[in-house]
Enzyme design. Structure first.
Site, short mmCIF file in Angstrom:
data_model
loop_
_atom_site.label_atom_id
_atom_site.label_comp_id
_atom_site.label_asym_id
_atom_site.label_seq_id
_atom_site.Cartn_x
_atom_site.Cartn_y
_atom_site.Cartn_z
N SER A 95 27.36 -10.08 54.70
CA SER A 95 27.39 -8.96 55.64
C SER A 95 27.89 -9.40 57.01
O SER A 95 28.13 -8.57 57.87
CB SER A 95 26.00 -8.33 55.76
N HIS A 149 32.42 -6.27 50.58
CA HIS A 149 31.16 -5.91 51.23
C HIS A 149 30.70 -4.54 50.76
O HIS A 149 31.30 -3.52 51.11
CB HIS A 149 31.32 -5.97 52.75
N GLU A 165 34.00 -2.55 51.81
CA GLU A 165 34.95 -3.18 52.74
C GLU A 165 35.59 -4.36 52.01
O GLU A 165 34.88 -5.20 51.46
CB GLU A 165 34.22 -3.69 53.99
N ASN A 224 29.19 -2.96 59.93
CA ASN A 224 28.04 -3.61 60.55
C ASN A 224 28.22 -3.85 62.04
O ASN A 224 27.25 -3.92 62.79
CB ASN A 224 27.71 -4.93 59.84
N1 3HC Z 1 19.58 4.46 42.61
C1 3HC Z 1 19.77 5.69 42.13
N2 3HC Z 1 19.46 6.81 42.81
C2 3HC Z 1 18.93 6.67 44.03
C3 3HC Z 1 18.69 5.40 44.59
C4 3HC Z 1 19.05 4.26 43.84
N3 3HC Z 1 18.89 3.01 44.28
N4 3HC Z 1 18.16 5.57 45.83
C5 3HC Z 1 18.07 6.90 46.03
N5 3HC Z 1 18.53 7.57 44.94
C6 3HC Z 1 18.68 9.01 44.78
C7 3HC Z 1 17.40 9.77 44.71
O1 3HC Z 1 16.90 9.83 43.40
C8 3HC Z 1 17.81 11.14 45.22
O2 3HC Z 1 18.48 11.90 44.23
P1 3HC Z 1 18.66 13.52 44.41
O3 3HC Z 1 19.40 13.78 45.69
O4 3HC Z 1 19.43 13.92 43.20
O5 3HC Z 1 17.26 14.06 44.46
C9 3HC Z 1 18.84 10.82 46.25
O6 3HC Z 1 19.33 9.50 45.95
C10 3HC Z 1 18.27 10.88 47.61
O7 3HC Z 1 17.18 9.96 47.68
P2 3HC Z 1 15.85 10.21 48.48
O8 3HC Z 1 15.47 11.66 48.44
O9 3HC Z 1 14.84 9.21 48.02
O10 3HC Z 1 16.18 9.77 49.95
P3 3HC Z 1 17.35 10.20 50.90
O11 3HC Z 1 17.62 11.65 50.82
O12 3HC Z 1 17.02 9.60 52.22
O13 3HC Z 1 18.63 9.47 50.31
C11 3HC Z 1 19.94 7.53 50.70
C12 3HC Z 1 18.66 8.09 50.10
C13 3HC Z 1 21.13 7.99 49.88
C14 3HC Z 1 19.81 6.02 50.63
C15 3HC Z 1 20.09 8.03 52.16
O14 3HC Z 1 18.90 7.83 52.84
C16 3HC Z 1 21.20 7.35 52.92
O15 3HC Z 1 22.37 7.60 52.71
N6 3HC Z 1 20.80 6.45 53.82
C17 3HC Z 1 21.74 5.65 54.61
C18 3HC Z 1 22.15 4.47 53.79
C19 3HC Z 1 23.04 3.54 54.57
O16 3HC Z 1 23.43 3.77 55.70
N7 3HC Z 1 23.38 2.42 53.92
C20 3HC Z 1 24.18 1.40 54.54
C21 3HC Z 1 23.30 0.30 55.00
S1 3HC Z 1 24.20 -1.00 55.75
C22 3HC Z 1 24.55 -2.04 54.51
O17 3HC Z 1 24.13 -1.88 53.38
C23 3HC Z 1 25.39 -3.22 54.83
C24 3HC Z 1 24.62 -4.49 54.90
O18 3HC Z 1 25.51 -5.56 55.03
C25 3HC Z 1 23.61 -4.54 56.04
#
Ligand code: 3HC
Length: 283
Positions: free
Chosen positions: A119, A140, A152, A190
């Site tokens: 990352s 990434h 990425e 990031n």
């Molecule tokens: N596998 C399968 N399905 C999943 C899942 C997983 N791991 N996690 C969540 N889901 C599904 C849920 O079952 C739910 O399905 P539905 O919409 O059909 O009911 C849906 O995703 C939404 O989940 P939740 O209701 O539990 O929670 P949210 O509405 O908050 O959604 C999320 C979860 C999609 C993760 C959303 O919160 C989101 O987009 N968050 C931001 C994520 C983000 O910014 N990620 C980038 C991080 S930075 C990074 O990774 C880089 C690193 O280098 C630091």
């Protein structure tokens, strides 16, 4: 070259998500970690993620079963001998990643592409540790990998055009969208996202608002799916801190100073969802 078999090093959050994504896309996957326990935990996460997708009607049960059957787990790096691409997704530590990459290179074939899901660590610097840096590239992914549509693709100074083209084709087969990024600390996402999370910790530490209010602010005022502090818990506070430390070191600019409260939580082992407590508590 078309990638048909994938090796993944590290069965943690990112590694198991990459393995799942590849297996659902029809690739054979060899998932490697140091202990059977880590592999079992990773496969349990794949199982429950696939289960959620089936329960929501987003995936056929038959596709789930076929995907699970395509993932082989092992603690033995020799199992990577026949794969077309290896993605390293181990802990964010330069010395560890360097050791793993050198080991991979002694096992895989000369045509195998070697990628890192780092990352924040320099792709050019990691490539320089290899005998054949032209086959090395950054891939990434974003957490949670099965849901997040971006990858990425980061070219180090030494990465060949053929390596970049092969990886870009694979990302589209994963039904994800690649963006091409030149090697630079934190790449694109990031560089923007983690300083925002760090700033949210400063707001919390200064008592400007509660954690819930800071997060509601960004959800309701900027349309983010979750607030920055909840996102820190999802990503891992240790990962956020490591990224900020790379920024301070590589840019030499104090604007990237990690928030002392972020350091304090990491020192306490409050790393987020993975330890049951970060900014928030999890059952
Ligand atoms: N596998 C399968 N399905 C999943 C899942 C997983 N791991 N996690 C969540 N889901 C599904 C849920 O079952 C739910 O399905 P539905 O919409 O059909 O009911 C849906 O995703 C939404 O989940 P939740 O209701 O539990 O929670 P949210 O509405 O908050 O959604 C999320 C979860 C999609 C993760 C959303 O919160 C989101 O987009 N968050 C931001 C994520 C983000 O910014 N990620 C980038 C991080 S930075 C990074 O990774 C880089 C690193 O280098 C630091």
């Amino acid at each position: 070259m078309t990638i048909q078999t994938l090796g993944v090093i590290g069965a943690g959050t990112m590694g198991n998500g990459i393995a799942q994504t590849a297996a659902v896309s029809g690739l054979k996957v060899v998932l490697i970690d140091v202990t059977e326990q880590a592999l079992a935990k990773g496969m349990a996460a794949v199982g429950s993620s696939l289960e959620r997708l089936v329960a929501k009607g987003k995936l056929d049960a038959a596709v789930r079963d076929a995907a699970l059957a395509r993932i082989e787990t092992s603690t033995d790096y020799q199992r990577l001998a026949a794969v077309d691409l290896v993605v390293e997704a181990a802990t964010e530590n330069l010395e560890l990643k360097t050791r793993i990459l050198k080991q991979i290179e002694t096992i895989v074939s000369p045509s195998t592409i070697v990628a890192s899901n780092t990352s924040s660590i320099s792709i050019t610097a990691l490539a320089a540790t290899l005998a054949e840096p032209a086959r090395f590239i950054g891939m990434h992914f974003f957490n949670p990998v099965p849901l997040m549509p971006l990858v990425e693709i980061i070219r180090g100074l030494q990465t060949s055009d053929a390596t970049a083209a092969t990886v870009a084709e694979l990302v589209t087969r994963f039904e994800k969208s690649p963006i091409n990024v030149r090697n630079s600390p934190g790449f694109v996402v990031n560089r923007i996202l983690v300083p925002m999370i760090n700033e949210a910790f400063f707001l919390l530490a200064e008592g400007v608002a509660t954690a819930e209010e800071i997060d509601a602010g960004m959800r309701l005022g900027a349309n983010h799916p979750i607030g920055p502090l909840a996102l820190a818990d999802l990503v891992g506070l240790d990962v956020c801190l490591a990224v900020m430390e790379v920024f301070v070191e590589d840019f030499g600019d104090p604007k990237y100073r990690p928030c002392p409260l972020l350091r304090e939580y990491v020192a306490a082992g409050r790393l987020g969802r993975k330890t049951g407590r970060g900014v928030y508590e999890y059952a």
